[in-house]
Design a protein around this motif. Structure first.
Motif, PDB file in Angstrom:
ATOM      1  N   THR A  92       0.829  -1.209   0.000  1.00  0.00           N
ATOM      2  CA  THR A  92       0.000   0.000   0.000  1.00  0.00           C
ATOM      3  C   THR A  92       0.857   1.250   0.000  1.00  0.00           C
ATOM      4  OG1 THR A  92      -1.778  -1.157   1.154  1.00  0.00           O
ATOM      5  CG2 THR A  92      -1.833   1.242   1.230  1.00  0.00           C
ATOM      6  N   ARG A  93       1.943   1.250   0.775  1.00  0.00           N
ATOM      7  CA  ARG A  93       2.813   2.430   0.803  1.00  0.00           C
ATOM      8  C   ARG A  93       3.494   2.650  -0.537  1.00  0.00           C
ATOM      9  NH1 ARG A  93       3.641   0.796   6.428  1.00  0.00           N
ATOM     10  NH2 ARG A  93       5.496  -0.370   5.889  1.00  0.00           N
ATOM     11  N   LEU A  94       3.919   1.588  -1.187  1.00  0.00           N
ATOM     12  CA  LEU A  94       4.524   1.731  -2.510  1.00  0.00           C
ATOM     13  C   LEU A  94       3.498   2.315  -3.490  1.00  0.00           C
ATOM     14  CD1 LEU A  94       6.910   1.330  -4.435  1.00  0.00           C
ATOM     15  CD2 LEU A  94       6.111  -1.017  -4.781  1.00  0.00           C
ATOM     16  N   LYS A  95       2.277   1.824  -3.438  1.00  0.00           N
ATOM     17  CA  LYS A  95       1.209   2.334  -4.303  1.00  0.00           C
ATOM     18  C   LYS A  95       0.973   3.822  -4.038  1.00  0.00           C
ATOM     19  CE  LYS A  95      -2.535  -0.145  -5.018  1.00  0.00           C
ATOM     20  NZ  LYS A  95      -3.868  -0.790  -4.822  1.00  0.00           N
ATOM     21  N   ILE A  96       0.955   4.212  -2.774  1.00  0.00           N
ATOM     22  CA  ILE A  96       0.735   5.613  -2.414  1.00  0.00           C
ATOM     23  C   ILE A  96       1.844   6.499  -2.964  1.00  0.00           C
ATOM     24  CG2 ILE A  96       0.727   7.228  -0.463  1.00  0.00           C
ATOM     25  CD1 ILE A  96      -0.786   4.995   1.115  1.00  0.00           C
ATOM     26  N   VAL A  97       3.088   6.094  -2.778  1.00  0.00           N
ATOM     27  CA  VAL A  97       4.202   6.905  -3.278  1.00  0.00           C
ATOM     28  C   VAL A  97       4.115   7.048  -4.797  1.00  0.00           C
ATOM     29  CG1 VAL A  97       6.723   7.012  -3.577  1.00  0.00           C
ATOM     30  CG2 VAL A  97       5.747   6.470  -1.346  1.00  0.00           C
ATOM     31  N   ARG A  98       3.817   5.969  -5.478  1.00  0.00           N
ATOM     32  CA  ARG A  98       3.700   6.036  -6.944  1.00  0.00           C
ATOM     33  C   ARG A  98       2.560   6.960  -7.361  1.00  0.00           C
ATOM     34  NH1 ARG A  98       4.587   0.766 -10.213  1.00  0.00           N
ATOM     35  NH2 ARG A  98       4.678   2.427 -11.720  1.00  0.00           N
ATOM     36  N   MET A  99       1.439   6.918  -6.645  1.00  0.00           N
ATOM     37  CA  MET A  99       0.327   7.826  -6.950  1.00  0.00           C
ATOM     38  C   MET A  99       0.727   9.276  -6.735  1.00  0.00           C
ATOM     39  SD  MET A  99      -3.213   6.120  -5.614  1.00  0.00           S
ATOM     40  CE  MET A  99      -2.719   6.116  -3.912  1.00  0.00           C
ATOM     41  N   LEU A 100       1.450   9.536  -5.653  1.00  0.00           N
ATOM     42  CA  LEU A 100       1.851  10.907  -5.367  1.00  0.00           C
ATOM     43  C   LEU A 100       2.894  11.405  -6.355  1.00  0.00           C
ATOM     44  CD1 LEU A 100       1.885  10.843  -1.465  1.00  0.00           C
ATOM     45  CD2 LEU A 100       0.166  11.863  -2.990  1.00  0.00           C
ATOM     46  N   VAL A 101       3.750  10.534  -6.841  1.00  0.00           N
ATOM     47  CA  VAL A 101       4.709  10.927  -7.882  1.00  0.00           C
ATOM     48  C   VAL A 101       3.950  11.346  -9.135  1.00  0.00           C
ATOM     49  CG1 VAL A 101       6.470  10.045  -9.466  1.00  0.00           C
ATOM     50  CG2 VAL A 101       6.682   9.612  -7.010  1.00  0.00           C
ATOM     51  N   ALA A 156      -6.811   7.777  -0.098  1.00  0.00           N
ATOM     52  CA  ALA A 156      -7.487   6.579   0.415  1.00  0.00           C
ATOM     53  C   ALA A 156      -8.389   5.980  -0.657  1.00  0.00           C
ATOM     54  CB  ALA A 156      -8.302   6.927   1.656  1.00  0.00           C
ATOM     55  N   GLU A 157      -9.162   6.822  -1.322  1.00  0.00           N
ATOM     56  CA  GLU A 157     -10.072   6.332  -2.355  1.00  0.00           C
ATOM     57  C   GLU A 157      -9.311   5.690  -3.511  1.00  0.00           C
ATOM     58  OE1 GLU A 157     -13.325   8.234  -5.389  1.00  0.00           O
ATOM     59  OE2 GLU A 157     -13.233   9.035  -3.355  1.00  0.00           O
ATOM     60  N   ALA A 158      -8.283   6.367  -3.981  1.00  0.00           N
ATOM     61  CA  ALA A 158      -7.504   5.847  -5.111  1.00  0.00           C
ATOM     62  C   ALA A 158      -6.764   4.556  -4.746  1.00  0.00           C
ATOM     63  CB  ALA A 158      -6.513   6.902  -5.596  1.00  0.00           C
ATOM     64  N   VAL A 193      -5.137   4.483   5.328  1.00  0.00           N
ATOM     65  CA  VAL A 193      -4.241   5.337   4.546  1.00  0.00           C
ATOM     66  C   VAL A 193      -3.513   6.314   5.459  1.00  0.00           C
ATOM     67  CG1 VAL A 193      -5.650   7.336   3.821  1.00  0.00           C
ATOM     68  CG2 VAL A 193      -4.003   6.362   2.265  1.00  0.00           C
ATOM     69  N   SER A 194      -4.174   6.774   6.516  1.00  0.00           N
ATOM     70  CA  SER A 194      -3.528   7.672   7.465  1.00  0.00           C
ATOM     71  C   SER A 194      -2.318   6.995   8.116  1.00  0.00           C
ATOM     72  CB  SER A 194      -4.528   8.099   8.535  1.00  0.00           C
ATOM     73  OG  SER A 194      -3.914   8.923   9.484  1.00  0.00           O
ATOM     74  N   PHE A 195      -2.475   5.746   8.498  1.00  0.00           N
ATOM     75  CA  PHE A 195      -1.374   4.975   9.075  1.00  0.00           C
ATOM     76  C   PHE A 195      -0.192   4.920   8.107  1.00  0.00           C
ATOM     77  CE2 PHE A 195       0.698   0.787   9.112  1.00  0.00           C
ATOM     78  CZ  PHE A 195       1.270   0.808  10.370  1.00  0.00           C
ATOM     79  N   HIS A 196      -0.461   4.607   6.844  1.00  0.00           N
ATOM     80  CA  HIS A 196       0.611   4.479   5.857  1.00  0.00           C
ATOM     81  C   HIS A 196       1.237   5.832   5.523  1.00  0.00           C
ATOM     82  CE1 HIS A 196       0.119   0.231   5.323  1.00  0.00           C
ATOM     83  NE2 HIS A 196      -1.163   0.366   5.021  1.00  0.00           N
ATOM     84  N   LEU A 197       0.410   6.870   5.412  1.00  0.00           N
ATOM     85  CA  LEU A 197       0.954   8.200   5.124  1.00  0.00           C
ATOM     86  C   LEU A 197       1.848   8.690   6.257  1.00  0.00           C
ATOM     87  CD1 LEU A 197      -2.186   9.826   3.496  1.00  0.00           C
ATOM     88  CD2 LEU A 197       0.037   9.490   2.369  1.00  0.00           C
ATOM     89  N   LYS A 198       1.482   8.403   7.479  1.00  0.00           N
ATOM     90  CA  LYS A 198       2.324   8.818   8.618  1.00  0.00           C
ATOM     91  C   LYS A 198       3.685   8.124   8.564  1.00  0.00           C
ATOM     92  CE  LYS A 198      -0.360  11.702  10.613  1.00  0.00           C
ATOM     93  NZ  LYS A 198      -0.131  13.102  10.345  1.00  0.00           N
ATOM     94  N   GLU A 199       3.710   6.858   8.198  1.00  0.00           N
ATOM     95  CA  GLU A 199       4.987   6.142   8.083  1.00  0.00           C
ATOM     96  C   GLU A 199       5.826   6.721   6.943  1.00  0.00           C
ATOM     97  OE1 GLU A 199       8.156   3.458   8.592  1.00  0.00           O
ATOM     98  OE2 GLU A 199       6.648   4.280   9.937  1.00  0.00           O
ATOM     99  N   LEU A 200       5.201   7.013   5.821  1.00  0.00           N
ATOM    100  CA  LEU A 200       5.925   7.596   4.690  1.00  0.00           C
ATOM    101  C   LEU A 200       6.437   8.995   5.036  1.00  0.00           C
ATOM    102  CD1 LEU A 200       3.594   6.405   1.808  1.00  0.00           C
ATOM    103  CD2 LEU A 200       5.946   5.637   2.244  1.00  0.00           C
ATOM    104  N   GLU A 201       5.644   9.738   5.778  1.00  0.00           N
ATOM    105  CA  GLU A 201       6.079  11.067   6.216  1.00  0.00           C
ATOM    106  C   GLU A 201       7.228  10.956   7.218  1.00  0.00           C
ATOM    107  OE1 GLU A 201       4.091  15.244   7.723  1.00  0.00           O
ATOM    108  OE2 GLU A 201       2.998  13.379   8.106  1.00  0.00           O
ATOM    109  N   ARG A 202       7.141   9.979   8.120  1.00  0.00           N
ATOM    110  CA  ARG A 202       8.184   9.780   9.130  1.00  0.00           C
ATOM    111  C   ARG A 202       9.553   9.567   8.498  1.00  0.00           C
ATOM    112  NH1 ARG A 202      11.182   6.026  11.327  1.00  0.00           N
ATOM    113  NH2 ARG A 202      10.306   4.347  10.085  1.00  0.00           N
TER     114      ARG A 202
END
Length: 123
Positions: free
Chosen positions: A17-26, A39-41, A49-58
């Motif tokens: 999920t985190r890899l997917k999020i980073v790719r979406m944000l790129v 979260a929707e995408a 998604v909040s849990f994963h975004l916090k880890e990516l932000e960390r």
């Protein structure tokens, strides 16, 4: 970048999920995406998604900016570029022509958000 820092970044990216999020944000570019849209995408709940975004932000792979009632997340392109440079810094035993295709891909995007997608299916 040292190996510890690279390990932290790869560790964060090693979850699907985190890899997917980073790719979406790129793909989203410098305008980023609101947390709800992420979260929707990604097809996950807002709390997930909040849990994963916090880890990516960390670890510094995404940045968060409050805009009114929304939090907008953007990819931290400088840290992603550092990770790519870390992987490529000793490329091909001093024969840069071998690494030319990989380094060309690493330079696909310019700072103003224009560029090409590595995978046209996700763009």
């Amino acid at each position: 970048m040292d190996e510890k820092r690279a390990t932290d970044l790869f560790g964060a990216l090693s979850q699907e999920t985190r890899l997917k999020i980073v790719r979406m944000l790129v793909v989203a570019g410098p305008d980023g995406m609101a947390a709800g849209a992420v979260a929707e995408a990604a097809g996950v709940s807002p709390s997930n998604v909040s849990f994963h975004l916090k880890e990516l932000e960390r670890v510094g792979l995404v940045t968060a900016t409050r805009e009114s009632r929304s939090i907008i997340y953007t990819a931290a392109y400088d840290h992603l570029a550092d990770l790519i440079r870390f992987l490529m810094e000793d490329c091909c035993a001093g024969r840069p022509e071998i690494c030319a295709p990989a380094t060309a891909v690493a330079q696909c995007c310019v700072p103003d958000g224009r560029g090409t997608s590595l995978n046209s299916e996700t763009a």
